[in-house]
Scaffold this motif. Structure first.
Motif: not given
Ligand code: BGO
Length: 267
Positions: A202-203, A228-230, A233-236, A242-244
């Motif tokens: 999550x930086x 992973x982001x590329x 096409x979404x930010x980490x 979303x995964x949660x």
């Protein structure tokens, strides 16, 4: 044996009502160091060996508010024996968002599924056994308002020694997290490597600073994240959020039957 309990939940989940019911007049109020956020501690009325630290009401363990930072610093450095997570059962989906994060800390968790009087009134059914099996921790139905389930809550706190199951996400995300985790092998203790790998994904700047990563490792982790982001096409941070919610949705589908659904089945 004395126990320190971290009392955690979303705002308005009934945390204060439970804290007052469990501790009565055995409370001490102060401030968290360096901030004007109130710190409340208390001893359980019927078992003075149990100290409860009432943490601020929060929605997430992210690093954006003083309340979130206080809570996670206490969880990481305050050595609580058990997390007592109060969930507003009438709003279970939103409350489980914080729970999924607490489950990653390798600390035993006891859940108080509070507001059960409201849930029953609404006609919502929650399959508690399935929920216990899925989350892997004790879950006690409570109504702080009606003071039910509180003795069982203390009994669960006294005997719970194992951390819950870690929430698992989709295969691609799991594989990126594993790659980050591999980079942390000699940097953090094994049980917390997954927690830190998620925070680094999550930086989270506080965690990056705290871990004092070398430039080389920092760059390797950045490459894992940006690849992973590329691909999505979404930010980490959104990917993780979303995964949660996907994880929570699968739990709710399995374990919660809203009144609307039951009416549909009946008619
Ligand atoms: C008011 N059941 C029900 N029905 N209500 C509960 C329960 C429960 O199990 N537990 C708590 N509440 P806090 P945080 C209120 O204050 O403990 C209620 O933020 C009101 N107040 O009574 O403060 C509790 O510490 C006027 O409600 O939560 C409180 O986590 C009208 O949930 C609220 C209606 O509890 C929040 C409610 C002037």
């Amino acid at each position: 044996m004395s126990l320190t309990i971290a009392l955690i939940g979303n705002p308005n989940c009934g945390k204060t009502t439970i804290f007052n019911a469990l501790t009565g007049s055995n409370q001490y109020v102060g401030n968290w160091p360096g901030v004007t956020v109130e710190k409340k501690e208390g001893r359980v009325r019927d078992n003075k060996k149990i100290k409860i630290v009432d943490l601020p009401g929060i929605y997430s363990l992210s690093p954006y508010t003083p309340e979130e930072i206080i809570t996670r610093n206490f969880l990481l450095n305050g050595h609580p024996d058990v997390i007592l997570n109060i969930i507003d059962a009438s709003n279970i989906e939103r409350n489980l968002y914080l729970t999924t994060q607490l489950m990653e800390l390798n600390i035993p968790v006891v859940i108080s599924l509070n507001m059960m009087d409201l849930v029953k009134k609404q006609g919502t059914q929650i399959n508690i056994s399935k929920l216990i099996h899925t989350l892997g921790c004790p879950i006690i139905e409570t109504s702080a308002l009606k003071q039910t389930g509180l003795t069982e809550l203390i009994e669960a706190i006294e005997i719970t020694k194992m951390p819950p199951k870690m929430p698992l996400f989709d295969t691609n995300l799991e594989s990126s997290l594993k790659e980050i985790q591999n980079e942390l092998k000699n940097i953090t203790e094994e049980p917390l490597q997954r927690f830190y790998s998620i925070k680094l994904f999550e930086r989270d700047v506080h965690m990056m600073k705290q871990l004092e990563l070398s430039t080389d490792i920092h760059q390797k982790i950045e490459t894992i994240i940006s690849t992973h982001e590329s691909s999505l096409e979404d930010d980490s941070e959104s990917i993780l959020t979303n995964a949660r919610y996907e994880f929570i949705e699968s739990i709710v589908q399995e374990c919660v039957k809203k009144a609307k659904d039951s009416q549909l089945t009946i008619s």
